[in-house]
Design a protein around this motif. Sequence first.
Motif, PDB file in Angstrom:
ATOM      1  N   LEU A  96       0.927  -1.130  -0.013  1.00  0.00           N
ATOM      2  CA  LEU A  96       0.042   0.124  -0.067  1.00  0.00           C
ATOM      3  C   LEU A  96       0.849   1.233  -0.096  1.00  0.00           C
ATOM      4  CD1 LEU A  96      -2.437  -1.476   2.421  1.00  0.00           C
ATOM      5  CD2 LEU A  96      -3.226  -0.549   0.082  1.00  0.00           C
ATOM      6  N   LEU A  97       1.816   1.172   0.726  1.00  0.00           N
ATOM      7  CA  LEU A  97       2.711   2.429   1.018  1.00  0.00           C
ATOM      8  C   LEU A  97       3.499   2.581  -0.497  1.00  0.00           C
ATOM      9  CD1 LEU A  97       4.260   1.795   4.536  1.00  0.00           C
ATOM     10  CD2 LEU A  97       2.737   3.517   3.689  1.00  0.00           C
ATOM     11  N   GLU A  98       4.081   1.589  -1.211  1.00  0.00           N
ATOM     12  CA  GLU A  98       4.475   1.849  -2.571  1.00  0.00           C
ATOM     13  C   GLU A  98       3.626   2.249  -3.483  1.00  0.00           C
ATOM     14  OE1 GLU A  98       5.720  -2.483  -3.315  1.00  0.00           O
ATOM     15  OE2 GLU A  98       7.216  -2.342  -1.777  1.00  0.00           O
ATOM     16  N   HIS A  99       2.302   2.138  -3.229  1.00  0.00           N
ATOM     17  CA  HIS A  99       1.320   2.660  -4.099  1.00  0.00           C
ATOM     18  C   HIS A  99       0.882   3.892  -3.740  1.00  0.00           C
ATOM     19  CE1 HIS A  99       1.898  -1.515  -5.971  1.00  0.00           C
ATOM     20  NE2 HIS A  99       1.574  -0.832  -7.011  1.00  0.00           N
ATOM     21  N   ALA A 101      -0.110   5.119  -0.656  1.00  0.00           N
ATOM     22  CA  ALA A 101      -1.027   5.242   0.571  1.00  0.00           C
ATOM     23  C   ALA A 101      -0.457   6.404   1.673  1.00  0.00           C
ATOM     24  CB  ALA A 101      -1.144   4.048   1.216  1.00  0.00           C
ATOM     25  N   ASP A 102      -1.116   7.014   2.252  1.00  0.00           N
ATOM     26  CA  ASP A 102      -0.866   8.208   3.008  1.00  0.00           C
ATOM     27  C   ASP A 102      -0.779   7.624   4.456  1.00  0.00           C
ATOM     28  OD1 ASP A 102      -0.525  10.343   4.779  1.00  0.00           O
ATOM     29  OD2 ASP A 102      -2.035  11.369   3.995  1.00  0.00           O
ATOM     30  N   PRO A 103       0.736   7.431   5.050  1.00  0.00           N
ATOM     31  CA  PRO A 103       0.935   6.892   6.209  1.00  0.00           C
ATOM     32  C   PRO A 103       0.385   7.585   7.394  1.00  0.00           C
ATOM     33  CG  PRO A 103       2.918   7.886   5.615  1.00  0.00           C
ATOM     34  CD  PRO A 103       2.000   8.085   4.392  1.00  0.00           C
ATOM     35  N   ASN A 104      -0.113   8.853   7.051  1.00  0.00           N
ATOM     36  CA  ASN A 104      -0.731   9.614   8.412  1.00  0.00           C
ATOM     37  C   ASN A 104      -2.104   9.931   8.223  1.00  0.00           C
ATOM     38  OD1 ASN A 104       1.644  10.323   9.677  1.00  0.00           O
ATOM     39  ND2 ASN A 104       2.374  11.191   7.784  1.00  0.00           N
ATOM     40  N   LEU A 105      -2.739   9.329   7.249  1.00  0.00           N
ATOM     41  CA  LEU A 105      -4.308   9.527   6.876  1.00  0.00           C
ATOM     42  C   LEU A 105      -5.254   9.084   8.083  1.00  0.00           C
ATOM     43  CD1 LEU A 105      -6.462  10.373   5.254  1.00  0.00           C
ATOM     44  CD2 LEU A 105      -6.420   8.685   3.886  1.00  0.00           C
ATOM     45  N   ARG A 106      -5.820   9.662   8.739  1.00  0.00           N
ATOM     46  CA  ARG A 106      -6.580   8.990   9.847  1.00  0.00           C
ATOM     47  C   ARG A 106      -8.056   8.475   9.221  1.00  0.00           C
ATOM     48  NH1 ARG A 106      -4.150   9.819  14.420  1.00  0.00           N
ATOM     49  NH2 ARG A 106      -2.565  11.440  14.743  1.00  0.00           N
ATOM     50  N   ALA A 114      -4.650   6.938  13.074  1.00  0.00           N
ATOM     51  CA  ALA A 114      -3.729   6.585  11.820  1.00  0.00           C
ATOM     52  C   ALA A 114      -3.066   5.401  11.970  1.00  0.00           C
ATOM     53  CB  ALA A 114      -2.816   7.734  11.911  1.00  0.00           C
ATOM     54  N   PRO A 115      -2.679   4.746  10.644  1.00  0.00           N
ATOM     55  CA  PRO A 115      -2.107   3.520  10.658  1.00  0.00           C
ATOM     56  C   PRO A 115      -1.090   3.254  11.875  1.00  0.00           C
ATOM     57  CG  PRO A 115      -2.111   4.281   8.437  1.00  0.00           C
ATOM     58  CD  PRO A 115      -2.528   5.618   9.273  1.00  0.00           C
ATOM     59  N   LEU A 116      -0.132   4.157  12.045  1.00  0.00           N
ATOM     60  CA  LEU A 116       0.668   4.003  13.197  1.00  0.00           C
ATOM     61  C   LEU A 116      -0.115   3.624  14.308  1.00  0.00           C
ATOM     62  CD1 LEU A 116       3.617   3.821  13.737  1.00  0.00           C
ATOM     63  CD2 LEU A 116       3.672   6.250  14.217  1.00  0.00           C
ATOM     64  N   ASP A 117      -0.946   4.386  14.823  1.00  0.00           N
ATOM     65  CA  ASP A 117      -1.769   4.038  16.114  1.00  0.00           C
ATOM     66  C   ASP A 117      -2.325   2.640  15.956  1.00  0.00           C
ATOM     67  OD1 ASP A 117      -1.629   7.041  16.617  1.00  0.00           O
ATOM     68  OD2 ASP A 117      -3.590   7.292  15.662  1.00  0.00           O
ATOM     69  N   TRP A 118      -2.798   2.310  14.834  1.00  0.00           N
ATOM     70  CA  TRP A 118      -3.260   0.687  15.026  1.00  0.00           C
ATOM     71  C   TRP A 118      -2.007  -0.271  15.248  1.00  0.00           C
ATOM     72  CZ3 TRP A 118      -7.942  -0.481  16.015  1.00  0.00           C
ATOM     73  CH2 TRP A 118      -8.899   0.204  15.782  1.00  0.00           C
ATOM     74  N   ALA A 119      -0.792   0.036  14.583  1.00  0.00           N
ATOM     75  CA  ALA A 119       0.101  -0.935  14.607  1.00  0.00           C
ATOM     76  C   ALA A 119       0.827  -0.749  16.143  1.00  0.00           C
ATOM     77  CB  ALA A 119       1.248  -0.379  13.483  1.00  0.00           C
ATOM     78  N   GLU A 120       0.782   0.254  16.594  1.00  0.00           N
ATOM     79  CA  GLU A 120       1.277   0.468  18.173  1.00  0.00           C
ATOM     80  C   GLU A 120       0.353   0.009  18.972  1.00  0.00           C
ATOM     81  OE1 GLU A 120       2.200   4.667  18.478  1.00  0.00           O
ATOM     82  OE2 GLU A 120       4.448   4.241  17.731  1.00  0.00           O
ATOM     83  N   GLN A 121      -0.735   0.008  18.811  1.00  0.00           N
ATOM     84  CA  GLN A 121      -1.913  -0.498  19.849  1.00  0.00           C
ATOM     85  C   GLN A 121      -1.822  -2.297  19.806  1.00  0.00           C
ATOM     86  OE1 GLN A 121      -3.733   1.078  21.911  1.00  0.00           O
ATOM     87  NE2 GLN A 121      -4.689  -0.537  22.685  1.00  0.00           N
ATOM     88  N   GLY A 122      -1.440  -2.691  18.488  1.00  0.00           N
ATOM     89  CA  GLY A 122      -1.635  -4.062  18.233  1.00  0.00           C
ATOM     90  C   GLY A 122      -0.098  -4.740  18.612  1.00  0.00           C
ATOM     91  N   ALA A 134       8.159   5.237   6.312  1.00  0.00           N
ATOM     92  CA  ALA A 134       7.355   5.813   5.188  1.00  0.00           C
ATOM     93  C   ALA A 134       7.107   7.235   5.768  1.00  0.00           C
ATOM     94  CB  ALA A 134       6.140   4.962   4.749  1.00  0.00           C
ATOM     95  N   GLY A 135       7.257   7.679   6.663  1.00  0.00           N
ATOM     96  CA  GLY A 135       6.943   8.997   7.120  1.00  0.00           C
ATOM     97  C   GLY A 135       5.875   9.145   8.281  1.00  0.00           C
ATOM     98  N   ALA A 136       5.291   8.048   8.537  1.00  0.00           N
ATOM     99  CA  ALA A 136       4.357   8.100   9.667  1.00  0.00           C
ATOM    100  C   ALA A 136       4.814   8.774  10.958  1.00  0.00           C
ATOM    101  CB  ALA A 136       3.926   6.748  10.096  1.00  0.00           C
ATOM    102  N   ARG A 137       3.796   9.833  11.435  1.00  0.00           N
ATOM    103  CA  ARG A 137       4.196  10.638  12.559  1.00  0.00           C
ATOM    104  C   ARG A 137       3.360  10.259  13.773  1.00  0.00           C
ATOM    105  NH1 ARG A 137       3.619  13.923   8.505  1.00  0.00           N
ATOM    106  NH2 ARG A 137       1.593  14.611   9.333  1.00  0.00           N
ATOM    107  N   PRO A 138       3.924  10.146  14.966  1.00  0.00           N
ATOM    108  CA  PRO A 138       3.174   9.431  16.095  1.00  0.00           C
ATOM    109  C   PRO A 138       2.526  10.841  16.560  1.00  0.00           C
ATOM    110  CG  PRO A 138       5.502   9.578  16.588  1.00  0.00           C
ATOM    111  CD  PRO A 138       5.409   9.828  15.267  1.00  0.00           C
ATOM    112  N   ARG A 139       1.014  10.393  17.291  1.00  0.00           N
ATOM    113  CA  ARG A 139       0.511  11.211  17.862  1.00  0.00           C
ATOM    114  C   ARG A 139       1.128  11.906  19.092  1.00  0.00           C
ATOM    115  NH1 ARG A 139      -5.870  10.463  18.535  1.00  0.00           N
ATOM    116  NH2 ARG A 139      -6.485   9.694  16.426  1.00  0.00           N
ATOM    117  N   GLU A 140       0.885  13.228  19.248  1.00  0.00           N
ATOM    118  CA  GLU A 140       1.947  13.725  20.718  1.00  0.00           C
ATOM    119  C   GLU A 140       1.246  13.115  21.818  1.00  0.00           C
ATOM    120  OE1 GLU A 140       2.703  17.486  20.713  1.00  0.00           O
ATOM    121  OE2 GLU A 140       2.860  17.691  18.402  1.00  0.00           O
ATOM    122  N   SER A 141       0.019  12.616  22.059  1.00  0.00           N
ATOM    123  CA  SER A 141      -0.583  11.914  23.222  1.00  0.00           C
ATOM    124  C   SER A 141      -0.471  10.421  22.903  1.00  0.00           C
ATOM    125  CB  SER A 141      -1.848  12.705  23.517  1.00  0.00           C
ATOM    126  OG  SER A 141      -2.773  12.111  22.537  1.00  0.00           O
TER     127      SER A 141
END
Length: 145
Positions: A96-99, A101-106, A114-122, A134-141
Motif C-alpha cells: 500500500l505504501l509503495e502505491h 497510501a498516506d501513512p498519516n491518513l486518519r 492513523a495506521p501507526l496508532d493501530w500498529a502500535e496498539q497491536g 514511510a513518514g508516519a508521525r506518532p500522535r503527541e499523546s
Amino acid sequence: MNRRKHKKLSGRLVDAALVGDLAGVRAALRAGAPAETADTAGSTPLYLASVSGAADIVRVLLAAGARADTESGIGSEGTPLCGAACWGHVEAVRVLLEHGADPNLREDHGTGWAPLDWAEQGAHRETADALVAAGARPRESGPRA
C-alpha cells in the motif's frame, strides 16, 4: 456496461477479495469489474484484502486502479492501510505504501486513528517501523484507547 452487469461483477470482485481468491479477483477484473467499487455496506475489495493480509490481491487491485486511500465502510471500517496495520500485515502495508497510501491518513474521515496508532496498539513493531520509515508521525499523546 449496464447497471445489472456492473453490480454483478462488483459483487464477484468483493466476494473474491473477501475470501482471498486471487484467481477470482483477476477473473472479475478481466470481466470488467471496477477495481474501485464497494458492497452495500461500503466495504471495498482493497480494504477486505488489506485486513486479511492478502498482499498479492492488494497488489493486483492497486494495479487495476483501486485507490490506496479510499475509506471503506459507512463510517465504521477505515482505510486499507489502517486495516492492514491493525493486524500487523506488514507485507500488505508495504504494498500500500509503495502505491502511495498516506501513512498519516486518519480513518473515520480524518477523526480516527492513523495506521501507526493501530500498529502500535497491536504491538506490531515491524509494521510500525515500516510506517515510520514511510513518514508516519506518532500522535503527541499516543494512541487513544
